[in-house]
Structure formats: structure tokens, C-alpha cells
Scaffold this active site. Sequence first.
Site, mmCIF file in Angstrom:
data_model
loop_
_atom_site.group_PDB
_atom_site.id
_atom_site.type_symbol
_atom_site.label_atom_id
_atom_site.label_comp_id
_atom_site.label_asym_id
_atom_site.label_seq_id
_atom_site.Cartn_x
_atom_site.Cartn_y
_atom_site.Cartn_z
ATOM 1 N N ASP A 81 -8.931 -4.852 7.067
ATOM 2 C CA ASP A 81 -7.593 -4.628 7.630
ATOM 3 C C ASP A 81 -7.624 -3.523 8.674
ATOM 4 O O ASP A 81 -8.667 -2.899 8.899
ATOM 5 C CB ASP A 81 -6.571 -4.337 6.516
ATOM 6 C CG ASP A 81 -7.019 -3.230 5.561
ATOM 7 O OD1 ASP A 81 -8.055 -2.591 5.817
ATOM 8 O OD2 ASP A 81 -6.318 -3.009 4.561
ATOM 9 N N ASN A 121 0.571 -0.313 -5.565
ATOM 10 C CA ASN A 121 1.545 -1.394 -5.774
ATOM 11 C C ASN A 121 0.853 -2.752 -5.919
ATOM 12 O O ASN A 121 1.496 -3.792 -5.846
ATOM 13 C CB ASN A 121 2.555 -1.425 -4.620
ATOM 14 C CG ASN A 121 1.905 -1.732 -3.275
ATOM 15 O OD1 ASN A 121 0.686 -1.900 -3.203
ATOM 16 N ND2 ASN A 121 2.699 -1.827 -2.229
ATOM 17 N N HIS A 128 -1.473 -3.972 -3.889
ATOM 18 C CA HIS A 128 -1.875 -4.666 -2.659
ATOM 19 C C HIS A 128 -3.391 -4.760 -2.539
ATOM 20 O O HIS A 128 -4.136 -3.940 -3.070
ATOM 21 C CB HIS A 128 -1.221 -4.069 -1.406
ATOM 22 C CG HIS A 128 -1.726 -2.742 -0.934
ATOM 23 N ND1 HIS A 128 -0.916 -1.803 -0.334
ATOM 24 C CD2 HIS A 128 -2.961 -2.189 -0.937
ATOM 25 C CE1 HIS A 128 -1.638 -0.753 0.004
ATOM 26 N NE2 HIS A 128 -2.879 -0.948 -0.353
ATOM 27 N N GLU A 147 0.881 -6.905 0.963
ATOM 28 C CA GLU A 147 1.821 -6.207 0.110
ATOM 29 C C GLU A 147 2.480 -7.180 -0.882
ATOM 30 O O GLU A 147 2.393 -8.403 -0.707
ATOM 31 C CB GLU A 147 2.897 -5.543 0.982
ATOM 32 C CG GLU A 147 2.338 -4.549 2.013
ATOM 33 C CD GLU A 147 1.951 -3.199 1.408
ATOM 34 O OE1 GLU A 147 1.729 -3.116 0.178
ATOM 35 O OE2 GLU A 147 1.859 -2.220 2.169
HETATM 36 C C1 GLP Z 1 -5.104 1.072 1.770
HETATM 37 C C2 GLP Z 1 -5.964 -0.110 2.270
HETATM 38 C C3 GLP Z 1 -6.557 -0.883 1.131
HETATM 39 C C4 GLP Z 1 -7.079 0.087 0.108
HETATM 40 C C5 GLP Z 1 -5.918 0.776 -0.553
HETATM 41 C C6 GLP Z 1 -6.340 1.858 -1.528
HETATM 42 O O1 GLP Z 1 -3.791 1.034 2.173
HETATM 43 N N1 GLP Z 1 -5.276 -0.996 3.132
HETATM 44 O O2 GLP Z 1 -7.580 -1.719 1.628
HETATM 45 O O3 GLP Z 1 -7.800 -0.591 -0.891
HETATM 46 O O4 GLP Z 1 -4.994 1.253 0.374
HETATM 47 O O5 GLP Z 1 -6.831 2.985 -0.862
HETATM 48 P P1 GLP Z 1 -7.477 4.214 -1.596
HETATM 49 O O6 GLP Z 1 -8.844 3.820 -1.964
HETATM 50 O O7 GLP Z 1 -7.454 5.301 -0.559
HETATM 51 O O8 GLP Z 1 -6.623 4.520 -2.766
#
Ligand code: GLP
Length: 257
Positions: free
Chosen positions: A69, A141, A143, A148
Site C-alpha cells: 500500500d 481495526n 485492516h 478498512e
Molecule cells: C498501516 C499499514 C498496514 C499495517 C498496519 C499496522 O496503516 N497500512 O499495512 O499493517 O497499519 O501497522 P503497525 O505495524 O505500525 O502497527
Amino acid sequence: MSVDLRVVTDESAVAQAAADVVAGVIRVRPEAVIGFPTGVTPVRLYAELAARVARGELDCSRVTAVALDEYLGVAPSDPRSFADFLRRHVLEPLGISGARAALLDGTPAPDDVLVGRCLAHERAILEAGGVELQIVGIGRNGHLGFNEPGTPFRSRTRVTALAAATRVVNALEFAPDPVPMAALTQGLATIEEARTILLVATGDAKAAAVAAAFAGPVEVSCPASVLQRHADVRAVLDGAAASLWAPLADAATGYPA
Ligand code: GLP
């Protein structure tokens, strides 16, 4: 559902166990196409892979890297972009050349150009032979990538709005600027097509999302519940992230630490 689960003691054990999965895939298929997420969670995993490369134990030079992403409105040269993150944490330390990377470009552009970039990402994955291993984190949440809650399971790579909760969690990265309102992300159907999916999660903040993903109903309110439909999911969690996944409460201690 087929989930191969490892619950380990702490973040560094998570990084080791997840690196074992990635290294195992590359050993069998040195030219594997691997999807790499961003976020805090995979940083230790990438550092562990980089250490193995530096010690000559792992060769990633024939791997193709695919982005999961990207923020919309953030150019690849911006240090807050996921493209820059992947260059710093994955491509350079693992010795994967830019020519073997399919990143997403979040530079602002008219809608038709953005749609073209999303289609090009899908095409790049197809032309590379599909993703062998997609590594994912999970949002609080539920995702996956930037899919989302409410995202259809049939979704493909596209531009999508970020949930308010996601923008709050990521606010520090952008302060004093506002967090982008939208992102480009692989869709849930795109992610689901990977032959193997490796989910990595650590910490209490992820416990409810992990429980919903693996033990809740398979529905769009928890995008990660799509993983229950997949034939080959590996999950590497620390005890905190696994703590609300009820069936595990007893089993957790039985897993290797
Ligand atoms: C972000 C990314 C995800 C990631 C998630 C968790 O928003 N788009 O790909 O897995 O949030 O991130 P973190 O590992 O910093 O908790």
C-alpha cells in the site's frame, strides 16, 4: 481455515520466527515474489533478514518485492512514503534492486492516472507470476494493507479512503501535517491470491483485531477475517497479540517460545 500459528515470547522472537518463514520461502524459490508491508511491526523482521543477508546466510538478490500500500498525496521521494520505507528497510538492506521492485506511487494525480497506477500494480503482480508470500501486519481495526472495515472481499488494487481511526493512529508520522485522507492499496482479493500469507502482530493493541480476524465471523467488518478463507496462512504473534484469541489461551504455552 488453515493457519499455521506460532506464538512466541516477545518482539525479537517474532522477528526470528517470521524471518524463518521468509527465508524458508526464498530457499525453496530464490526468485520468489514477496509482498512487503510497512509499519512498526515488520521493522525487526526486516532487520533480522538484513542481518542474515549480511552474514551470507540468505540471498535475496533474485527476489521480486511488491508493495502492499501507499499514502495518496505522498511522493515516493518523501521520507514518509511507504516507497521510501521499503527502499530503506527492504530493498537496500536485502540487496533487491529497484528493477525487481513493484512499488506504488502516491504522487497526487488525476483519477485516471491513479486508476492506471493501480491497474499497473495488478499487472506487475500477474506478470511476475503472482505473489508467493505476502507478509501483512494488521491494523487495530482489523485492516489489512489499507483495506478498512467495510471493504468488499472481492476488492483489487485501488484508491481508498482511510478510516478516521487509522488516521489517528498514524498522526504522529505526519505531525504537524494532517494524515492523508486516502491511500492506494492492494485489495483483499489481491492479497488473498498470494500462495502463502504471513501475518505478523505484536502487542496488546492488536489483540482484539487478531481475535476478530481468526476467531470472529468472516465478514467485511473485519477485513483480516478474509484470511480464514485462505489455504496457507502463517501467523507469528507475541503473547500479547494472541491474548484475546480465546482458543489459544491454553494452547499458547504449548507453542515454542
Ligand atoms: C498501516 C499499514 C498496514 C499495517 C498496519 C499496522 O496503516 N497500512 O499495512 O499493517 O497499519 O501497522 P503497525 O505495524 O505500525 O502497527
